[in-house]
Motif scaffolding. Structure first.
Motif, PDB file in Angstrom:
ATOM      1  N   LEU A  69       0.825  -1.207   0.000  1.00 33.33           N
ATOM      2  CA  LEU A  69       0.000   0.000   0.000  1.00 33.33           C
ATOM      3  C   LEU A  69       0.858   1.255   0.000  1.00 33.33           C
ATOM      4  O   LEU A  69       0.443   2.321  -0.476  1.00 33.33           O
ATOM      5  CB  LEU A  69      -0.927   0.026   1.219  1.00 33.33           C
ATOM      6  CG  LEU A  69      -2.032  -1.031   1.288  1.00 33.33           C
ATOM      7  CD1 LEU A  69      -2.738  -0.949   2.636  1.00 33.33           C
ATOM      8  CD2 LEU A  69      -3.033  -0.840   0.157  1.00 33.33           C
ATOM      9  N   PHE A  70       2.087   1.151   0.540  1.00 34.91           N
ATOM     10  CA  PHE A  70       2.989   2.295   0.663  1.00 34.91           C
ATOM     11  C   PHE A  70       4.087   2.276  -0.399  1.00 34.91           C
ATOM     12  O   PHE A  70       5.003   3.100  -0.346  1.00 34.91           O
ATOM     13  CB  PHE A  70       3.643   2.300   2.043  1.00 34.91           C
ATOM     14  CG  PHE A  70       2.682   2.546   3.177  1.00 34.91           C
ATOM     15  CD1 PHE A  70       2.600   3.789   3.792  1.00 34.91           C
ATOM     16  CD2 PHE A  70       1.852   1.529   3.640  1.00 34.91           C
ATOM     17  CE1 PHE A  70       1.720   4.009   4.842  1.00 34.91           C
ATOM     18  CE2 PHE A  70       0.963   1.747   4.700  1.00 34.91           C
ATOM     19  CZ  PHE A  70       0.900   2.995   5.287  1.00 34.91           C
ATOM     20  N   ALA A  71       4.018   1.356  -1.354  1.00 33.89           N
ATOM     21  CA  ALA A  71       5.085   1.203  -2.332  1.00 33.89           C
ATOM     22  C   ALA A  71       5.217   2.410  -3.249  1.00 33.89           C
ATOM     23  O   ALA A  71       6.317   2.905  -3.514  1.00 33.89           O
ATOM     24  CB  ALA A  71       4.861  -0.061  -3.156  1.00 33.89           C
ATOM     25  N   ALA A  72       4.091   2.904  -3.767  1.00 31.86           N
ATOM     26  CA  ALA A  72       4.130   4.029  -4.702  1.00 31.86           C
ATOM     27  C   ALA A  72       3.891   5.359  -3.993  1.00 31.86           C
ATOM     28  O   ALA A  72       4.552   6.355  -4.284  1.00 31.86           O
ATOM     29  CB  ALA A  72       3.078   3.830  -5.795  1.00 31.86           C
ATOM     30  N   ALA A  73       2.965   5.391  -3.077  1.00 34.59           N
ATOM     31  CA  ALA A  73       2.621   6.600  -2.322  1.00 34.59           C
ATOM     32  C   ALA A  73       1.849   6.182  -1.091  1.00 34.59           C
ATOM     33  O   ALA A  73       1.387   5.043  -0.990  1.00 34.59           O
ATOM     34  CB  ALA A  73       1.790   7.558  -3.179  1.00 34.59           C
ATOM     35  N   ARG A  74       1.727   7.105  -0.159  1.00 35.66           N
ATOM     36  CA  ARG A  74       0.951   6.802   1.039  1.00 35.66           C
ATOM     37  C   ARG A  74      -0.517   6.629   0.671  1.00 35.66           C
ATOM     38  O   ARG A  74      -1.049   7.379  -0.153  1.00 35.66           O
ATOM     39  CB  ARG A  74       1.082   7.927   2.067  1.00 35.66           C
ATOM     40  CG  ARG A  74       2.454   8.061   2.671  1.00 35.66           C
ATOM     41  CD  ARG A  74       2.430   9.099   3.784  1.00 35.66           C
ATOM     42  NE  ARG A  74       1.544   8.698   4.854  1.00 35.66           N
ATOM     43  CZ  ARG A  74       1.908   7.950   5.893  1.00 35.66           C
ATOM     44  NH1 ARG A  74       3.142   7.500   5.965  1.00 35.66           N
ATOM     45  NH2 ARG A  74       1.033   7.647   6.831  1.00 35.66           N
ATOM     46  N   PRO A  75      -1.193   5.650   1.259  1.00 36.29           N
ATOM     47  CA  PRO A  75      -2.629   5.491   0.970  1.00 36.29           C
ATOM     48  C   PRO A  75      -3.433   6.657   1.523  1.00 36.29           C
ATOM     49  O   PRO A  75      -3.023   7.297   2.500  1.00 36.29           O
ATOM     50  CB  PRO A  75      -2.979   4.179   1.685  1.00 36.29           C
ATOM     51  CG  PRO A  75      -1.969   4.061   2.779  1.00 36.29           C
ATOM     52  CD  PRO A  75      -0.706   4.654   2.230  1.00 36.29           C
ATOM     53  N   ASN A  76      -4.555   6.927   0.889  1.00 41.46           N
ATOM     54  CA  ASN A  76      -5.443   7.986   1.371  1.00 41.46           C
ATOM     55  C   ASN A  76      -6.303   7.438   2.506  1.00 41.46           C
ATOM     56  O   ASN A  76      -7.363   6.901   2.289  1.00 41.46           O
ATOM     57  CB  ASN A  76      -6.349   8.483   0.235  1.00 41.46           C
ATOM     58  CG  ASN A  76      -5.590   9.314  -0.771  1.00 41.46           C
ATOM     59  OD1 ASN A  76      -4.402   9.549  -0.610  1.00 41.46           O
ATOM     60  ND2 ASN A  76      -6.268   9.746  -1.804  1.00 41.46           N
ATOM     61  N   GLY A  77      -5.801   7.586   3.696  1.00 38.78           N
ATOM     62  CA  GLY A  77      -6.503   7.060   4.858  1.00 38.78           C
ATOM     63  C   GLY A  77      -5.519   6.459   5.841  1.00 38.78           C
ATOM     64  O   GLY A  77      -4.331   6.268   5.535  1.00 38.78           O
ATOM     65  N   VAL A  78      -5.998   6.172   7.020  1.00 42.30           N
ATOM     66  CA  VAL A  78      -5.159   5.607   8.086  1.00 42.30           C
ATOM     67  C   VAL A  78      -5.268   4.091   8.076  1.00 42.30           C
ATOM     68  O   VAL A  78      -6.372   3.536   8.063  1.00 42.30           O
ATOM     69  CB  VAL A  78      -5.585   6.154   9.458  1.00 42.30           C
ATOM     70  CG1 VAL A  78      -4.797   5.482  10.579  1.00 42.30           C
ATOM     71  CG2 VAL A  78      -5.396   7.663   9.509  1.00 42.30           C
ATOM     72  N   VAL A  79      -4.116   3.418   8.070  1.00 41.12           N
ATOM     73  CA  VAL A  79      -4.086   1.958   8.190  1.00 41.12           C
ATOM     74  C   VAL A  79      -3.924   1.625   9.669  1.00 41.12           C
ATOM     75  O   VAL A  79      -2.863   1.841  10.253  1.00 41.12           O
ATOM     76  CB  VAL A  79      -2.934   1.344   7.376  1.00 41.12           C
ATOM     77  CG1 VAL A  79      -2.938  -0.175   7.522  1.00 41.12           C
ATOM     78  CG2 VAL A  79      -3.030   1.737   5.911  1.00 41.12           C
TER      79      VAL A  79
END
Length: 265
Positions: free
Chosen positions: A78-88
Motif C-alpha cells: 500500500l505504501f510502495a508508490a505513495a501513502r494510501p489515502n486514509g489511516v491503516v
C-alpha cells in the motif's frame, strides 16, 4: 488454563499473535502461528512476520513497534508508490496455543514502510500518540476550511458521484466516457475510488482525468466511482453545490491590511 497463567508460567507459554490491519473497508488478517486461526469470524492466515519488542515508556512516541515482513506483503505494498489515502490501523491480538482466551495486546496505526531488498519494515505507532496532537482549529481565511463532503461541509457525496468503468489508463491518466457527462474541471480536486481505495483527481479534461498517485487495482474494465471537486471558493460553493450557508471561509476579508502603516483610503 487461562491466558495469564500461561503468560507468567516458566515453560507452559506458547504465544501466538494475530495482526488485523484495516484501511477503510479493506481488512487484512494474518497470524504469526503455523496454522490458520479463526477469531471473531475472521480467518487469520499464517505469514512470515517478525515483531520488535515494545518499550514501556511514558513517552507515547517510544511505544511503537516495528514489523518485518516480506516485501510483497499486501499492507506493505500500500505504501510502495505513495501513502494510501486514509489511516491503516493495526490491532494485535494475543493468545497461547491450546487456550481459547484472546487479549487485545496492542493497538495503533501504520506510520511508515521502508523497503530493503526482499523485506519491508512496517513502523507502527501507538494509538496514544494521537493524544499529543493538537486538534484542528478554524482559521480566519478567505477559502473554505472544510474538506469537501465532511461533516462541516455537509454536502452528500452521493449526489455528486459518477459511476463507470475504466476504458484505458496510462501512468496517472485515466480515460472513460463517463467523465464526458460533466464539463471539464468538474472533477478537479475530487477523487476517484476503486475497490474502496481513493485517489485525488488533480485534473479533469474531457474524458480524461489525472490522479495524484498510482491507484492499486486500476485496470481496463474495472468499475469506479468519481466524485466532484471543489476549489474552496464561495462562488463555487454557492453555484456548484448550493451550500453557501455552510461555507467555512470569510470571503469578504479586506484585501488592504489596516496595520501596514500606509493610508487605507
Amino acid at each position: 488454563m487461562s491466558y495469564n497463567t500461561q503468560e507468567i508460567s516458566a515453560a507452559a507459554g506458547q504465544p501466538v499473535e494475530l495482526y488485523r490491519f484495516v484501511l477503510g473497508q479493506q481488512v487484512w488478517t494474518v497470524t504469526s502461528g503455523r496454522e490458520a486461526i479463526t477469531y471473531q469470524v475472521e480467518s487469520y492466515q499464517p505469514a512470515v512476520i517478525r515483531r520488535s519488542a515494545v518499550e514501556q515508556s511514558p513517552e507515547f512516541a517510544r511505544n511503537g513497534i516495528d514489523l518485518e515482513c516480506a516485501r510483497d506483503f499486501a499492507v506493505a505494498q500500500l505504501f510502495a508508490a505513495a501513502r494510501p489515502n486514509g489511516v491503516v490501523s493495526l490491532t494485535v491480538f494475543r493468545n497461547h496455543l491450546g487456550d481459547s482466551e484472546y487479549i487485545t495486546w496492542w493497538k495503533g496505526r501504520v506510520a511508515s514502510v521502508a523497503f530493503a531488498g526482499s523485506t519491508a519494515k512496517i513502523r507502527c505507532e501507538s494509538i496514544f500518540t494521537a493524544l499529543k496532537r493538537p486538534g484542528l482549529r478554524a482559521h480566519y481565511q478567505t477559502g473554505c476550511r472544510h474538506a469537501l463532503f465532511d461533516p462541516g461541509c455537509g454536502v452528500n457525496n452521493q449526489a455528486y458521484k459518477l459511476a463507470g468503468t475504466v476504458a484505458s489508463f496510462s501512468g496517472l491518466n485515466v480515460t472513460s466516457s463517463t467523465f464526458l457527462s460533466q464539463a471539464s474541471g468538474w472533477l478537479t480536486g475530487g477523487y476517484l475510488r476503486v475497490a474502496g481505495v481513493p485517489r485525488m483527481i488533480t485534473n479533469h479534461s474531457g474524458d480524461t482525468i489525472t490522479l495524484s498517485a498510482v491507484l492499486p487495482g486500476l485496470a481496463v474494465g474495472v468499475a469506479f466511482e468519481a466524485f466532484a471537486g471543489c476549489d474552496r471558493t464561495f462562488a463555487t460553493c454557492q453555484s456548484k453545490f448550493g451550500n453557501s450557508l455552510n461555507f467555512g471561509g470569510f470571503p469578504w476579508i479586506p484585501a488592504k491590511n489596516p496595520f501596514a502603516g500606509d493610508s487605507i483610503v
